[in-house]
Design a protein around this motif. Structure first.
Motif, PDB file in Angstrom:
ATOM      1  N   UNK A  73      34.466  39.017  52.608  1.00 55.60           N
ATOM      2  CA  UNK A  73      35.347  38.730  53.925  1.00 55.60           C
ATOM      3  C   UNK A  73      36.494  39.354  53.730  1.00 55.60           C
ATOM      4  N   UNK A  74      37.203  39.286  52.569  1.00 51.95           N
ATOM      5  CA  UNK A  74      38.518  39.982  52.322  1.00 51.95           C
ATOM      6  C   UNK A  74      38.485  41.495  52.338  1.00 51.95           C
ATOM      7  N   UNK A  75      37.029  41.900  51.439  1.00 52.52           N
ATOM      8  CA  UNK A  75      37.022  43.652  51.589  1.00 52.52           C
ATOM      9  C   UNK A  75      36.757  43.933  53.219  1.00 52.52           C
ATOM     10  N   UNK A  76      36.236  43.379  53.890  1.00 50.08           N
ATOM     11  CA  UNK A  76      35.744  43.786  55.231  1.00 50.08           C
ATOM     12  C   UNK A  76      37.249  43.931  55.794  1.00 50.08           C
ATOM     13  N   UNK A 100      45.866  45.473  51.769  1.00 57.95           N
ATOM     14  CA  UNK A 100      46.294  44.186  51.122  1.00 57.95           C
ATOM     15  C   UNK A 100      46.853  43.288  52.182  1.00 57.95           C
ATOM     16  N   UNK A 101      47.825  43.701  53.215  1.00 59.73           N
ATOM     17  CA  UNK A 101      48.300  43.068  54.220  1.00 59.73           C
ATOM     18  C   UNK A 101      47.352  42.245  55.110  1.00 59.73           C
ATOM     19  N   UNK A 102      46.367  42.852  55.281  1.00 58.97           N
ATOM     20  CA  UNK A 102      45.258  42.245  56.041  1.00 58.97           C
ATOM     21  C   UNK A 102      44.375  41.303  55.277  1.00 58.97           C
ATOM     22  N   UNK A 103      44.399  41.503  54.056  1.00 59.96           N
ATOM     23  CA  UNK A 103      43.760  40.526  53.153  1.00 59.96           C
ATOM     24  C   UNK A 103      44.846  39.259  53.228  1.00 59.96           C
ATOM     25  N   UNK A 104      46.042  39.478  52.959  1.00 58.22           N
ATOM     26  CA  UNK A 104      46.824  38.366  52.975  1.00 58.22           C
ATOM     27  C   UNK A 104      46.662  37.397  54.242  1.00 58.22           C
ATOM     28  N   UNK A 105      46.519  38.083  55.337  1.00 59.47           N
ATOM     29  CA  UNK A 105      46.570  37.350  56.583  1.00 59.47           C
ATOM     30  C   UNK A 105      45.356  37.117  56.911  1.00 59.47           C
ATOM     31  N   UNK A 106      44.292  37.301  56.414  1.00 63.27           N
ATOM     32  CA  UNK A 106      43.028  36.758  56.221  1.00 63.27           C
ATOM     33  C   UNK A 106      42.779  35.491  55.407  1.00 63.27           C
ATOM     34  N   UNK A 107      43.442  35.578  54.140  1.00 67.50           N
ATOM     35  CA  UNK A 107      43.505  34.644  53.234  1.00 67.50           C
ATOM     36  C   UNK A 107      44.353  33.355  53.606  1.00 67.50           C
ATOM     37  N   UNK A 108      45.341  33.601  54.052  1.00 70.07           N
ATOM     38  CA  UNK A 108      46.441  32.632  54.439  1.00 70.07           C
ATOM     39  C   UNK A 108      46.354  32.338  55.910  1.00 70.07           C
ATOM     40  N   UNK A 109      45.037  32.191  56.538  1.00 71.67           N
ATOM     41  CA  UNK A 109      44.864  32.077  57.794  1.00 71.67           C
ATOM     42  C   UNK A 109      44.376  30.365  58.156  1.00 71.67           C
ATOM     43  N   UNK A 110      44.676  29.735  59.001  1.00 74.02           N
ATOM     44  CA  UNK A 110      44.367  28.395  59.393  1.00 74.02           C
ATOM     45  C   UNK A 110      42.730  28.335  59.384  1.00 74.02           C
ATOM     46  N   UNK A 111      42.023  29.300  59.566  1.00 76.39           N
ATOM     47  CA  UNK A 111      40.833  29.154  59.657  1.00 76.39           C
ATOM     48  C   UNK A 111      40.180  29.192  58.129  1.00 76.39           C
ATOM     49  N   UNK A 112      40.640  29.800  57.276  1.00 82.22           N
ATOM     50  CA  UNK A 112      40.414  29.797  55.692  1.00 82.22           C
ATOM     51  C   UNK A 112      40.924  28.300  55.213  1.00 82.22           C
ATOM     52  N   UNK A 113      42.024  28.068  55.623  1.00 86.63           N
ATOM     53  CA  UNK A 113      42.476  26.578  55.023  1.00 86.63           C
ATOM     54  C   UNK A 113      41.869  25.377  55.396  1.00 86.63           C
ATOM     55  N   UNK A 114      41.300  25.488  56.767  1.00 84.44           N
ATOM     56  CA  UNK A 114      40.603  24.664  57.552  1.00 84.44           C
ATOM     57  C   UNK A 114      39.118  24.354  57.120  1.00 84.44           C
ATOM     58  N   UNK A 130      31.961  32.190  31.592  1.00 90.78           N
ATOM     59  CA  UNK A 130      31.105  32.631  32.646  1.00 90.78           C
ATOM     60  C   UNK A 130      31.925  32.499  34.061  1.00 90.78           C
ATOM     61  N   UNK A 131      32.676  31.578  34.077  1.00 90.88           N
ATOM     62  CA  UNK A 131      33.571  31.501  35.218  1.00 90.88           C
ATOM     63  C   UNK A 131      34.770  32.581  35.284  1.00 90.88           C
ATOM     64  N   UNK A 132      35.086  32.937  34.224  1.00 93.97           N
ATOM     65  CA  UNK A 132      36.207  34.019  34.042  1.00 93.97           C
ATOM     66  C   UNK A 132      35.226  35.413  34.281  1.00 93.97           C
ATOM     67  N   UNK A 133      34.122  35.485  34.029  1.00 93.98           N
ATOM     68  CA  UNK A 133      33.389  36.722  34.399  1.00 93.98           C
ATOM     69  C   UNK A 133      33.358  36.685  35.972  1.00 93.98           C
ATOM     70  N   UNK A 134      32.953  35.560  36.417  1.00 95.66           N
ATOM     71  CA  UNK A 134      33.046  35.872  38.070  1.00 95.66           C
ATOM     72  C   UNK A 134      34.276  36.053  38.669  1.00 95.66           C
ATOM     73  N   UNK A 135      35.285  35.617  38.186  1.00 90.54           N
ATOM     74  CA  UNK A 135      36.774  35.814  38.557  1.00 90.54           C
ATOM     75  C   UNK A 135      36.871  37.170  38.395  1.00 90.54           C
ATOM     76  N   UNK A 136      36.641  37.965  37.483  1.00 87.73           N
ATOM     77  CA  UNK A 136      37.065  39.369  37.145  1.00 87.73           C
ATOM     78  C   UNK A 136      36.178  40.232  38.091  1.00 87.73           C
ATOM     79  N   UNK A 137      34.960  39.869  38.243  1.00 89.79           N
ATOM     80  CA  UNK A 137      34.216  40.450  39.365  1.00 89.79           C
ATOM     81  C   UNK A 137      34.933  40.434  40.772  1.00 89.79           C
ATOM     82  N   UNK A 138      35.351  39.251  41.098  1.00 85.60           N
ATOM     83  CA  UNK A 138      36.306  39.122  42.126  1.00 85.60           C
ATOM     84  C   UNK A 138      37.452  40.148  42.135  1.00 85.60           C
TER      85      UNK A 138
END
Length: 191
Positions: A72-75, A86-100, A125-133
């Protein structure tokens, strides 16, 4: 009746997707195997045909959650003008839709305190997933050098994750919006 191998793969993926949403919505302990299997229309006994343990299901569901949010953020980044990804990513992440919609949002914003208490094997293993992210999002971050982009990633995402966690605690939609807007405007002015 025997099923095709593709059927097992489809069922496995459905279980993982359902578990991913349930884990984000209800927490790690809220995603009981019986509930996850019931969501998939299967019995508890069928679980072990797909996973060797609940931890395996948890890791696959977290991986799915990281893939979803990264996609979603890459798109959002790819659809923005050059230099503003990066601004589009910030706007997408900090949106009411993501929050809700915790059930389809970032697993870190939904589960960070629980994930921090995982045992060392699970945490690795979680850190591995976070690193991919991180690696998937890093090219969109502000900065000229890789180290600048990584620093920006950690600052921006730490701020956004905390903002979403705080906003989700607030019962009043107006206050949630104020928290989201304040953090979004702060980040957009700082880089």
């Amino acid at each position: 009746m025997r099923y095709q191998a593709e059927h097992k793969v489809e069922i496995h993926q459905k279980i993982v997707k359902d578990a991913s949403r349930r884990v984000r919505a209800e927490g790690i302990t809220g995603a009981a195997v019986s509930a996850v299997m019931r969501d998939a229309g299967l019995t508890h006994g069928g679980f072990y045909k797909h996973f060797s343990s609940k931890d395996d299901l948890l890791l696959e569901s977290l991986s799915e959650a990281f893939r979803e949010i990264a996609a979603r953020l890459t798109e959002a980044g790819e659809q923005s003008r050059p230099g503003t990804a990066w601004k589009a990513i910030v706007k997408t992440y900090l949106s009411p839709e993501h929050c809700d919609h915790v059930e389809c949002g970032c697993p870190l914003a939904a589960l960070a305190p629980e994930l921090a208490r995982a045992d060392a094997t699970m945490k690795a293993q979680i850190v591995g997933e976070m690193t991919k992210y991180k690696n998937r999002i890093l090219p969109f971050m502000p900065g000229r050098r890789a180290t600048d982009k990584e620093r920006a990633f950690f600052v921006i995402f730490s701020t956004m994750i905390g903002t979403i966690e705080m906003a989700r605690v607030l019962p009043e939609p107006g206050m949630r919006a104020k928290v989201l807007t304040s953090a979004r405007e702060f980040l957009l002015r700082r880089f």
